[in-house]
Enzyme design. Structure first.
Site: not given
Length: 353
Positions: A108, A331, A334
């Protein structure tokens, strides 16, 4: 066998190169990967709102992130003036790659960089037609007026995970997924984010190397074995005259405030500014040394997009509670878009000029 490992930067007046085998490489007067973040009112390079295809996971402003300072920092490489580090020009990028294909291969974080590049390009030519398709694990963003394909192959380990009688097996010496990479003009690889996953989020039951099957093993050693398999594929299959190969480097996470001298912080939430200076207090992750060791074994030309240190400084750049899971998740792995991956692509742009 020596490994030619170099960074090539062709700009109007300069050539920046690093050849493997030299300690820390050359180009000491202009180091693209060492520097600091400075506020620049001419940034960001684009606004995410102009790119409806950016996934919710990275759409921090749409998810409610209130402050925008994190979008306005520019990377200032050490010793590089404006003729040595050129601002991204999407039209020039597309023209240079007219009729060619570019593929990001990885997890990702590769998707993060892929989405950044497609938005940087789209915002540069907003009236140009594009087509976005997906077939299996491969997404293709085509700029039809230029015939440029910017692709993403979702392959989190680079090596294969195969379902066998005993269960799902991570095969460290098998790389059948590589059939998707052949014939591509530029490849940008990445893997690491999934190597430490355990429990329900781990997508395999056993690890296999040769005839030996294990329930588990040291993850850094497994990572190194997979990279060795990938390196062998590069040496056996890549023609440097036809295909340029990059490795994204290790994208860091920020879950431990002690690493940036803020022990009370248990995550990146409410972090609003980069670390000051060019050195991250918490040091460089061990996985980067393993990656560089593997790269030194390759005889073909590979360019390391060494984004680890500059990204370590950006504790403010993650979605935190403004990502896919909202306030029920955190998160700090990311990156918001627009944001830090735009700088990865701006450096990539300088390396291919």
């Amino acid at each position: 066998m020596g490994f030619l490992f170099h960074y090539n930067l062709f700009t109007f007046l300069a050539l920046f190169s690093i050849i493997i085998g030299k300690a820390n490489g050359g180009g000491r007067d202009c180091d693209l990967f060492t520097g600091s973040w400075i506020m620049d009112p001419s940034y960001p390079l684009y606004h995410a709102s102009t790119c409806p295809f950016i996934e919710r996971e990275f759409s921090c402003q749409k998810n409610g992130r209130p402050e925008l300072d994190y979008t306005m920092y520019r990377w200032k490489p050490l010793g590089c003036n404006l003729t040595r580090f050129v601002r991204f020009n999407g039209e020039a990028f597309l023209e240079k790659h007219r009729g060619k294909s570019i593929m990001f291969v990885g997890d990702s974080l590769s998707r993060n960089q892929w989405q950044s590049l497609t938005c940087m390009l789209h915002s540069s030519v907003p009236n140009s037609k594009y087509n976005l398709t997906r077939a299996g694990d491969v997404s293709t963003f085509t700029f039809t007026d230029h015939g440029v394909k910017v692709m993403l192959d979702r392959n989190v380990y680079l090596v294969d995970v195969v379902r066998e009688k005993i269960g799902r097996v991570l095969k460290l010496d098998s790389i059948e997924g590589s059939k998707l990479w052949k014939g591509v003009d530029m490849l940008i690889f990445n893997t690491w984010h999934w190597w430490n996953r355990r429990g329900s989020s781990q997508p395999w039951d056993y690890i296999k190397m040769g005839n030996e099957i294990k329930k588990d093993m040291d993850r850094l050693l497994a990572f190194e074995a997979a990279l060795t398999t990938w390196a062998g594929w590069v040496d056996s299959n890549i023609d440097p005259k036809k295909t340029r190969v990059f490795f994204q480097g290790i994208s860091p996470s920020h879950y431990n405030g002690s690493e940036w001298n803020k022990p009370s912080a248990k995550s990146c939430v409410r972090e609003a500014k980069p670390v000051v200076g060019s050195t991250y207090p918490g040091g460089i992750p061990q996985s980067l040394f393993v990656l560089k060791k593997a790269l030194r074994k390759i005889s073909k030309t590979v360019t390391l997009l060494d984004i680890t240190n500059l990204s370590l400084l950006r504790k403010d750049g993650h979605p935190s509670i403004y990502g896919l899971g909202g306030r029920t998740a955190m998160d700090c792995s990311h990156w918001c878009l627009e944001g830090v991956p735009d700088t990865w692509n701006e450096i990539l742009y300088n390396l291919i000029l």
